[in-house]
Design a protein around this motif. Structure first.
Motif, PDB file in Angstrom:
ATOM      1  N   ALA A 176       0.800  -1.235   0.000  1.00 25.12           N
ATOM      2  CA  ALA A 176       0.000   0.000   0.000  1.00 25.12           C
ATOM      3  C   ALA A 176       0.836   1.290   0.000  1.00 25.12           C
ATOM      4  CB  ALA A 176      -0.981  -0.016   1.169  1.00 25.12           C
ATOM      5  N   PRO A 177       1.828   1.433   0.896  1.00 24.95           N
ATOM      6  CA  PRO A 177       2.573   2.700   0.891  1.00 24.95           C
ATOM      7  C   PRO A 177       3.321   2.932  -0.422  1.00 24.95           C
ATOM      8  CG  PRO A 177       3.053   1.423   2.876  1.00 24.95           C
ATOM      9  CD  PRO A 177       2.255   0.540   1.966  1.00 24.95           C
ATOM     10  N   ARG A 178       3.876   1.844  -0.979  1.00 31.75           N
ATOM     11  CA  ARG A 178       4.625   1.963  -2.227  1.00 31.75           C
ATOM     12  C   ARG A 178       3.677   2.345  -3.375  1.00 31.75           C
ATOM     13  NH1 ARG A 178       7.398  -2.247  -5.000  1.00 31.75           N
ATOM     14  NH2 ARG A 178       6.135  -3.739  -3.871  1.00 31.75           N
ATOM     15  N   ALA A 179       2.514   1.720  -3.389  1.00 29.64           N
ATOM     16  CA  ALA A 179       1.538   1.999  -4.450  1.00 29.64           C
ATOM     17  C   ALA A 179       1.072   3.445  -4.384  1.00 29.64           C
ATOM     18  CB  ALA A 179       0.357   1.040  -4.319  1.00 29.64           C
ATOM     19  N   LEU A 180       0.790   3.926  -3.166  1.00 28.40           N
ATOM     20  CA  LEU A 180       0.356   5.312  -2.978  1.00 28.40           C
ATOM     21  C   LEU A 180       1.434   6.286  -3.433  1.00 28.40           C
ATOM     22  CD1 LEU A 180      -1.397   5.425   0.504  1.00 28.40           C
ATOM     23  CD2 LEU A 180      -2.302   6.395  -1.610  1.00 28.40           C
ATOM     24  N   ASP A 181       2.662   6.051  -2.978  1.00 29.63           N
ATOM     25  CA  ASP A 181       3.781   6.928  -3.352  1.00 29.63           C
ATOM     26  C   ASP A 181       3.946   6.975  -4.859  1.00 29.63           C
ATOM     27  OD1 ASP A 181       4.377   7.594  -0.816  1.00 29.63           O
ATOM     28  OD2 ASP A 181       6.192   6.371  -0.649  1.00 29.63           O
ATOM     29  N   ALA A 227      -6.091   5.216  -0.125  1.00 31.04           N
ATOM     30  CA  ALA A 227      -6.025   3.757  -0.293  1.00 31.04           C
ATOM     31  C   ALA A 227      -7.040   3.089   0.609  1.00 31.04           C
ATOM     32  CB  ALA A 227      -4.628   3.255   0.042  1.00 31.04           C
ATOM     33  N   SER A 228      -7.678   2.050   0.106  1.00 33.51           N
ATOM     34  CA  SER A 228      -8.554   1.223   0.935  1.00 33.51           C
ATOM     35  C   SER A 228      -8.554  -0.170   0.325  1.00 33.51           C
ATOM     36  CB  SER A 228      -9.965   1.800   0.985  1.00 33.51           C
ATOM     37  OG  SER A 228     -10.502   1.862  -0.308  1.00 33.51           O
ATOM     38  N   LEU A 229      -9.305  -1.070   0.947  1.00 35.48           N
ATOM     39  CA  LEU A 229      -9.410  -2.410   0.391  1.00 35.48           C
ATOM     40  C   LEU A 229     -10.676  -2.509  -0.431  1.00 35.48           C
ATOM     41  CD1 LEU A 229      -8.410  -4.445   3.532  1.00 35.48           C
ATOM     42  CD2 LEU A 229      -7.177  -4.408   1.379  1.00 35.48           C
ATOM     43  N   ARG A 272       1.014   8.899  -6.549  1.00 34.21           N
ATOM     44  CA  ARG A 272       1.112  10.345  -6.281  1.00 34.21           C
ATOM     45  C   ARG A 272       2.235  10.962  -7.092  1.00 34.21           C
ATOM     46  NH1 ARG A 272       0.097   9.336   0.000  1.00 34.21           N
ATOM     47  NH2 ARG A 272      -2.147   9.657   0.020  1.00 34.21           N
ATOM     48  N   GLY A 273       3.375  10.276  -7.152  1.00 33.70           N
ATOM     49  CA  GLY A 273       4.519  10.764  -7.933  1.00 33.70           C
ATOM     50  C   GLY A 273       4.183  10.841  -9.413  1.00 33.70           C
ATOM     51  N   LEU A 274       3.394   9.861  -9.875  1.00 32.77           N
ATOM     52  CA  LEU A 274       3.022   9.820 -11.287  1.00 32.77           C
ATOM     53  C   LEU A 274       2.098  10.997 -11.639  1.00 32.77           C
ATOM     54  CD1 LEU A 274       3.169   8.210 -13.937  1.00 32.77           C
ATOM     55  CD2 LEU A 274       1.206   6.899 -13.166  1.00 32.77           C
ATOM     56  N   LEU A 275       1.082  11.224 -10.817  1.00 30.93           N
ATOM     57  CA  LEU A 275       0.133  12.323 -11.075  1.00 30.93           C
ATOM     58  C   LEU A 275       0.863  13.657 -11.039  1.00 30.93           C
ATOM     59  CD1 LEU A 275      -2.873  11.046  -8.942  1.00 30.93           C
ATOM     60  CD2 LEU A 275      -2.690  11.036 -11.431  1.00 30.93           C
ATOM     61  N   ASP A 276       1.780  13.793 -10.098  1.00 23.85           N
ATOM     62  CA  ASP A 276       2.587  14.993  -9.979  1.00 23.85           C
ATOM     63  C   ASP A 276       3.340  15.256 -11.289  1.00 23.85           C
ATOM     64  OD1 ASP A 276       3.539  17.076  -8.405  1.00 23.85           O
ATOM     65  OD2 ASP A 276       5.432  16.013  -8.062  1.00 23.85           O
ATOM     66  N   ARG A 277       3.963  14.212 -11.818  1.00 21.50           N
ATOM     67  CA  ARG A 277       4.725  14.362 -13.062  1.00 21.50           C
ATOM     68  C   ARG A 277       3.815  14.571 -14.276  1.00 21.50           C
ATOM     69  NH1 ARG A 277       7.533  11.755  -9.440  1.00 21.50           N
ATOM     70  NH2 ARG A 277       9.802  11.963  -9.393  1.00 21.50           N
ATOM     71  N   MET A 278       2.552  14.158 -14.158  1.00 26.88           N
ATOM     72  CA  MET A 278       1.599  14.407 -15.247  1.00 26.88           C
ATOM     73  C   MET A 278       1.062  15.838 -15.169  1.00 26.88           C
ATOM     74  SD  MET A 278      -0.637  10.890 -15.143  1.00 26.88           S
ATOM     75  CE  MET A 278      -1.606  11.186 -16.633  1.00 26.88           C
ATOM     76  N   GLY A 279       1.406  16.537 -14.092  1.00 23.75           N
ATOM     77  CA  GLY A 279       0.909  17.896 -13.920  1.00 23.75           C
ATOM     78  C   GLY A 279      -0.538  17.920 -13.470  1.00 23.75           C
ATOM     79  N   ILE A 280      -0.966  16.850 -12.769  1.00 26.83           N
ATOM     80  CA  ILE A 280      -2.358  16.757 -12.323  1.00 26.83           C
ATOM     81  C   ILE A 280      -2.423  16.835 -10.811  1.00 26.83           C
ATOM     82  CG2 ILE A 280      -4.303  15.159 -12.103  1.00 26.83           C
ATOM     83  CD1 ILE A 280      -3.650  14.327 -15.008  1.00 26.83           C
ATOM     84  N   LEU A 316      -7.016   2.224  -5.018  1.00 30.33           N
ATOM     85  CA  LEU A 316      -6.489   3.585  -4.933  1.00 30.33           C
ATOM     86  C   LEU A 316      -7.506   4.503  -5.589  1.00 30.33           C
ATOM     87  CD1 LEU A 316      -2.700   3.211  -5.824  1.00 30.33           C
ATOM     88  CD2 LEU A 316      -3.777   3.207  -3.575  1.00 30.33           C
ATOM     89  N   GLU A 317      -8.057   5.425  -4.810  1.00 37.48           N
ATOM     90  CA  GLU A 317      -9.070   6.329  -5.338  1.00 37.48           C
ATOM     91  C   GLU A 317      -8.477   7.711  -5.551  1.00 37.48           C
ATOM     92  OE1 GLU A 317     -13.422   5.525  -4.324  1.00 37.48           O
ATOM     93  OE2 GLU A 317     -12.349   5.076  -2.465  1.00 37.48           O
ATOM     94  N   VAL A 318      -8.614   8.215  -6.761  1.00 35.32           N
ATOM     95  CA  VAL A 318      -8.102   9.533  -7.116  1.00 35.32           C
ATOM     96  C   VAL A 318      -9.284  10.494  -7.166  1.00 35.32           C
ATOM     97  CG1 VAL A 318      -6.809  10.854  -8.837  1.00 35.32           C
ATOM     98  CG2 VAL A 318      -6.309   8.423  -8.499  1.00 35.32           C
TER      99      VAL A 318
END
Lengths: 229, 79
Positions: A65-70, A87-89, A73-81, A109-111
């Protein structure tokens, strides 16, 4: 059947109840999903405080979970979003014949954010790509299925509800006509929604055939479409 | 505007077995950008995926990011 251990605990506040549950389960409070069963003490201006205990149900999130969240988040940041990710189950699916047994519930993972249409794309194609990339980054899990489900602005949830409602209407038509009905190709989670919606529906059964992305569900009269033979 | 080379590098590095050998270059103008990815020879298959599934997902994510900027970004893997 998916069996995620859950611990219920009480405390003076929600935080205290979560801490107690985590202590009992031996979990990191940053890596659990909390379901508040009773919020406990609620301050109402001008009234007495009701001394109720807070009660929570706590489940551990998968190790990834922590790795997936990080990563997301890093990906959206780089997409400029700009968006929030939580995170939940995924709610465990009811056991069904032929379904995978003992498979851990995937991480959801809910955005959420404003103007996220580009993350969803035509019929959810961008959303599915996002999910593929996140799962690739996490590496293969124990089972064949995706370890992480990505949802954007509740698109999947809304689609599932639509597909369920349509499935019930299609089933009624199959019962009335006695003729099987093959649906348009659907992604896996929408097919799953059809199967689940009709699992207990009288007079019909469902089958999938073909290979993704052309795999289709057929709704058949129960008994194998022998109404005419 | 997003740094497309950095965006692609972020996804590819997370996927390959030799992240230190990932090189990404972007050239182009305001409207069209071309991104070229170089990875260790053993990682080429992983980046492309069966029937191109992995690279198509990477391209789609880049396309989503570029859509807001009204740009077209082409992502190629050097073989």
């Amino acid at each position: 059947m998916t069996d995620t251990p859950a611990v219920e605990a009480s405390g003076a506040t929600v935080e205290a109840a979560v801490a107690a549950a985590c202590a009992e389960g031996g979990w990191d409070p940053a890596r659990v999903q909390v379901e508040v069963l009773s919020p406990g003490l609620v301050a109402v201006p001008g009234e007495h405080l009701a001394a109720r205990a807070a009660r929570v149900r706590v489940r551990p999130l998968p190790e990834a979970a922590p790795r997936a969240l990080d990563f997301l988040r890093g990906l959206l940041d780089r997409m400029g979003i700009e968006a929030d990710v939580s995170a939940s189950l995924v709610a465990p699916a009811p056991a069904r014949p032929g379904g995978p047994d003992g498979e851990p519930a995937p991480l959801l993972l809910e955005v959420e954010g404003a103007d996220l249409g580009v993350l969803i794309g035509w019929r959810g194609e961008s959303l599915r790509a996002l999910q593929t990339v996140v799962n690739l980054a996490l590496g293969p899990g124990g089972t064949g299925g995706p370890r992480v489900i990505v949802d954007v602005a509740r698109y999947r949830r809304r689609r599932e509800e639509q597909v369920e409602a349509m499935a019930l209407r299609w089933a009624a038509r199959v019962r009335r006509t006695g003729e099987p009905m093959t649906l348009d190709p659907m992604p896996p989670y929408e097919r799953r929604a059809v199967h689940l919606a009709l699992a207990d529906a009288p007079g019909v059964r469902t089958e999938s055939a073909g290979a993704d992305p052309e795999r289709r569900v057929t709704i058949l009269p129960a008994g194998g479409g022998e109404a005419w033979s | 505007m997003p740094d497309y080379a950095e965006l692609v590098a972020y996804m590819v590095r997370a996927l390959v077995t030799a992240p230190d050998q990932v090189e990404v270059r972007a050239d182009g103008g305001d409207r069209r950008v071309r991104v070229e990815v170089r990875v260790a020879p053993d990682d080429v298959g992983l980046v492309i995926g069966r029937q191109g599934r992995h690279i198509e997902a990477i391209r789609m994510v880049v396309r989503s990011a570029a859509l807001r900027q009204h740009q077209q970004v082409q992502v190629e893997v050097a073989e």
